[in-house]
Design an enzyme around this catalytic site. Structure first.
Site, PDB file in Angstrom:
ATOM      1  CE  LYS A 195      27.264   5.479   1.507  1.00 56.55           C
ATOM      2  NZ  LYS A 195      26.102   6.003   1.218  1.00 56.55           N
ATOM      3  CE  LYS A 248      25.285   4.187   5.442  1.00 61.88           C
ATOM      4  NZ  LYS A 248      25.284   5.085   4.845  1.00 61.88           N
TER       5      LYS A 248
HETATM    6  C1  PBG Z   1      24.299   8.314   0.475  1.00 64.16           C
HETATM    7  C2  PBG Z   1      23.147   7.475   1.945  1.00 64.16           C
HETATM    8  C3  PBG Z   1      22.910   6.214   2.148  1.00 64.16           C
HETATM    9  C4  PBG Z   1      23.281   6.425   3.845  1.00 64.16           C
HETATM   10  C5  PBG Z   1      23.702   7.258   3.894  1.00 64.16           C
HETATM   11  N1  PBG Z   1      23.845   7.712   3.532  1.00 64.16           N
HETATM   12  C6  PBG Z   1      22.417   5.496   1.635  1.00 64.16           C
HETATM   13  C7  PBG Z   1      23.624   4.524   0.671  1.00 64.16           C
HETATM   14  O1  PBG Z   1      24.372   4.679   0.248  1.00 64.16           O
HETATM   15  O2  PBG Z   1      22.829   4.096  -0.429  1.00 64.16           O
HETATM   16  C8  PBG Z   1      22.372   4.936   4.078  1.00 64.16           C
HETATM   17  C9  PBG Z   1      22.182   4.758   5.649  1.00 64.16           C
HETATM   18  C10 PBG Z   1      21.178   3.615   5.970  1.00 64.16           C
HETATM   19  O3  PBG Z   1      20.416   3.056   5.667  1.00 64.16           O
HETATM   20  O4  PBG Z   1      20.185   4.359   7.270  1.00 64.16           O
HETATM   21  N2  PBG Z   1      24.507   7.578   0.157  1.00 64.16           N
END
Ligand code: PBG
Length: 324
Positions: A195, A248
């Site tokens: 991520k 992601k």
């Molecule tokens: C939680 C999380 C996030 C997203 C999914 N889970 C936000 C982040 O890490 O700031 C982003 C999902 C999206 O942008 O559609 N940490």
């Protein structure tokens, strides 16, 4: 074989030929639909930067889940916005917390769709970071305990799968152990393994009300410049017991998706994140792109890169076009 003996256009002549040689298929089976749960009843509040997406109270959320099921979508992914946030994210693991209530509501009314829960703390902390703070920094090991409690509370409420997204080291092992100890050894983990610290989460932070009050997430989410490191992150998660691995965002990381597909044999998910959705919606609203075609081309590309499943806000729209 070269031109004029080989003419690739021969097999592009009409739709039947094109269907016959198509290498990648996309169907509702591949889609996971993210939903945002908020307290109250009869709440359906549009998220301005994500046209067609809403924060919903449990009553509406249940209806929307039923619609997803009727369209042939196999799973929803739940996020929650609690009534109040605090330093220690107590709303995240409360037995009557917003996500826990949403899980029970869906399970009662729409029992045969899969409910996946995002396990993170940023929606629940007053400071908006994904973990516990210690001297202004996100502390890894004390955060693990809170993530475990949160995941177990989701499983207790009836979640079919948990998806840890906090990017804390050791989170998969800790959650696996916690679930097993609580008797949930058959609840799988979908790990947000690679991520990235991405600007494409912008609209989500409006949707989830989780903008960090100070700083950013670069001390725990990955540097967009790295791909070898993504493979190391995935290796760790596989070793710690992940059942599904994830990359992601999706679109500007298609190369990482492809590598993950080649180097690992676990089912692979890709998250087509909020900013990727909003860009297409905005361009379509301006009349600059054909929104439907841009959506289908995008989802097909993510599948072609190697994703088995795609988490996407387009899920109902795409499923409708693709048929069951
Ligand atoms: C939680 C999380 C996030 C997203 C999914 N889970 C936000 C982040 O890490 O700031 C982003 C999902 C999206 O942008 O559609 N940490």
């Amino acid at each position: 074989m070269n031109y004029p003996d080989y003419r690739p256009r021969r097999l592009r002549k009409n739709d039947n030929f094109r269907r016959m040689i198509r290498e990648t298929n996309l169907s509702a089976d591949n889609l996971i639909y993210p939903l945002f749960a908020v307290p109250g009843t009869k709440v359906k509040k549009p998220i301005v930067s994500m046209p067609g997406i809403f924060q919903m109270s449990v009553d509406h959320l249940v209806k929307e889940t039923q619609r997803a099921k009727d369209l042939g979508i196999p799973a929803v992914l739940l996020f929650g916005i609690p009534e109040k946030k605090d330093e220690i994210a107590s709303g995240a693991m409360a037995a009557d917390g917003i996500v826990q209530r949403a899980i029970r509501g869906i399970k009662e009314k729409v029992p045969d769709i899969m409910v996946i829960t995002d396990v993170c703390l940023c929606e629940y902390t007053s400071h908006g970071h994904c973990g516990m703070l210690d001297k202004g920094e996100v502390d890894n090991d004390s955060t693990l305990e809170v993530l475990v409690e949160t995941a177990v509370s989701h499983a207790k409420a009836g979640a079919d799968m948990v998806a840890p997204s906090a990017m804390m080291d050791g989170q998969i092992a800790a959650i696996r152990e916690g679930l097993d100890e609580a008797g949930f050894e058959t609840v799988p983990i979908m790990a947000y393994s690679a991520k990235y610290a991405s600007c494409f989460y912008g609209p989500f932070r409006e949707a989830a009300e989780s903008v960090p009050a100070f700083g950013d997430r670069r001390a725990y989410q990955m540097d967009p410049a790295n791909s070898d490191e993504a493979m190391r992150e995935i290796t760790l998660d596989v070793g710690e017991g992940a059942d599904i691995i994830m990359v992601k965002p999706a679109l500007v990381y298609l190369d990482v998706i492809r590598r993950a597909k080649e180097e690992f044999d676990l089912p692979l998910a890709a998250y087509n994140v909020s900013g990727e959705f909003s860009m297409i919606k905005a361009a379509a609203q301006m009349g600059w792109l054909d929104g439907e075609r841009a959506m289908l081309e995008t989802l097909t590309a993510i599948r072609r890169a190697g994703a088995d499943m795609i988490i996407t806000y387009f899920a109902p729209e795409a499923a409708k076009l693709l048929g069951k």
